[in-house]
Enzyme design. Structure first.
Site, mmCIF file in Angstrom:
data_model
loop_
_atom_site.group_PDB
_atom_site.id
_atom_site.type_symbol
_atom_site.label_atom_id
_atom_site.label_comp_id
_atom_site.label_asym_id
_atom_site.label_seq_id
_atom_site.Cartn_x
_atom_site.Cartn_y
_atom_site.Cartn_z
ATOM 1 N N LEU A 1 1.239 -1.785 0.136
ATOM 2 C CA LEU A 1 0.332 0.141 -0.385
ATOM 3 C C LEU A 1 0.568 0.988 0.259
ATOM 4 C CD1 LEU A 1 -2.706 -1.004 3.156
ATOM 5 C CD2 LEU A 1 -3.335 -1.118 0.080
ATOM 6 N N ASP A 2 0.637 2.126 -0.277
ATOM 7 C CA ASP A 2 1.321 3.759 -0.688
ATOM 8 C C ASP A 2 1.753 3.847 0.964
ATOM 9 O OD1 ASP A 2 0.968 3.210 -3.860
ATOM 10 O OD2 ASP A 2 -0.481 4.648 -3.746
ATOM 11 N N PHE A 3 2.215 5.058 0.870
ATOM 12 C CA PHE A 3 2.605 5.715 2.050
ATOM 13 C C PHE A 3 1.317 6.649 2.356
ATOM 14 C CE2 PHE A 3 4.099 9.567 3.826
ATOM 15 C CZ PHE A 3 5.030 8.991 4.867
#
Ligand code: URA
Length: 234
Positions: free
Chosen positions: A98-100
Site C-alpha cells: 500500500l502506498d505511503f
C-alpha cells in the site's frame, strides 16, 4: 502439536485433534496418536506421510495507517509497516503493498510461497477500496472506469466503481480491482478527472478489515489462512 498443525494452515485446531487421534499424524516418523505431544521447530511432522512445514508460518492482517511505507527499510528513514508488527518476533514480508499515503488492510506473512502465489500477476486477487475523490463522477466517467482506462503504457482490466456516499462537492466511492500496479487506483481516478483525496483498502478477496483499529494487527484465523491458500492455487 495441534497448535503447530493449526498454525501451519493444515486445518483447524479441532480438526488437528481428530487427525492426531485417528493416527494420521507422525512426529519424526513415529505415529503420535495422543494429544499434547510437544514438538519443536526441528521435529519433522507429517500428516498421512506428507510433511508439514517445519517453519511456523504466521499470517497477519494489519490496519496500515497513512504515513507508513510498505517496505522493510526506507532510505528517508520514514516509519515502515514493520515497526507495527514487531510483537510477532519473526521476520514478516508484506503481501503486495500500500502506498505511503494509503491506509487499510495489509497482509504480512513469513510464508514466501503464499506471498508469491497471491502477488503473481496472473492470480491477482480482487481488492476493494473506499476512496474519497474530488468532484462527482458522471455515469459516462464511471463506465470508462469499469471498462478499462489507458494509463501510461497499459489499459486497466475491468474494474468496479460505485458511489457510496455524497459529501456535496465530492463523494466516496467503492472500487474493486484485480490488478496491483503502482498507484493504480489513484491513477485510474485521476484518469477520469476525479483525483483521490483519501484511499483505504477495506478487503482482499473475502478478507475484510472490519473494525480492526488503525495501526493494530491480528493473526488470521485458520479458516482465513485456508481461504487465502485456496486463492493462491486458483
Ligand atoms: N492503488 C493505489 O493507488 N494505491 C494503493 O496503495 C493501492 C492501490
Amino acid at each position: 502439536m495441534q497448535k503447530v498443525l493449526a498454525a501451519s494452515g493444515v486445518c483447524s485446531r479441532r480438526k488437528a485433534e481428530e487427525l492426531i487421534l485417528s493416527g494420521r499424524v507422525a512426529v519424526n516418523g513415529q505415529t503420535a496418536a495422543v494429544l499434547g505431544v510437544k514438538v519443536s521447530g526441528s521435529d519433522k511432522i507429517t500428516v498421512d506421510g506428507k510433511p508439514v512445514s517445519a517453519v511456523k508460518h504466521i499470517y497477519i492482517m494489519l490496519h496500515k495507517p497513512e504515513g507508513y511505507i510498505t517496505s522493510a527499510r526506507d532510505q528517508f528513514n520514514r516509519p515502515t509497516v514493520m515497526d507495527l508488527v514487531t510483537r510477532y518476533n519473526t521476520r514478516l514480508y508484506p503481501v503486495g503493498r500500500l502506498d505511503f499515503d494509503t491506509s487499510g488492510l495489509l497482509l504480512l506473512t513469513n510464508d514466501g510461497e503464499l506471498t508469491q502465489a497471491l502477488t503473481h500477476p496472473s492470480r491477482q486477487v480482487e481488492k476493494t477500496y473506499i476512496a474519497r475523490i474530488k468532484g462527482v463522477p458522471d455515469p459516462e466517467e464511471m463506465e470508462r472506469f469499469r471498462k478499462g482506462l489507458r494509463i501510461e503504457d497499459y489499459v486497466t482490466a475491468p474494474a468496479g466503481i460505485h458511489i457510496v456516499k455524497s459529501f456535496g462537492e465530492n463523494v466516496s466511492v467503492k472500487i474493486t480491482i484485480h490488478e496491483g500496479r503502482n498507484r493504480q487506483v489513484r491513477k485510474m481516478c485521476e484518469a477520469i478527472g476525479h483525483p483521490v483525496i483519501f484511499l483505504k483498502r477495506v478487503a482482499t478477496g473475502r478478507l475484510y478489515l472490519g473494525d480492526l483499529p488503525r495501526g493494530d494487527s491480528r493473526e488470521l484465523t485458520g479458516a482465513e489462512v485456508r481461504y487465502l491458500k485456496g486463492l493462491g492455487k486458483k
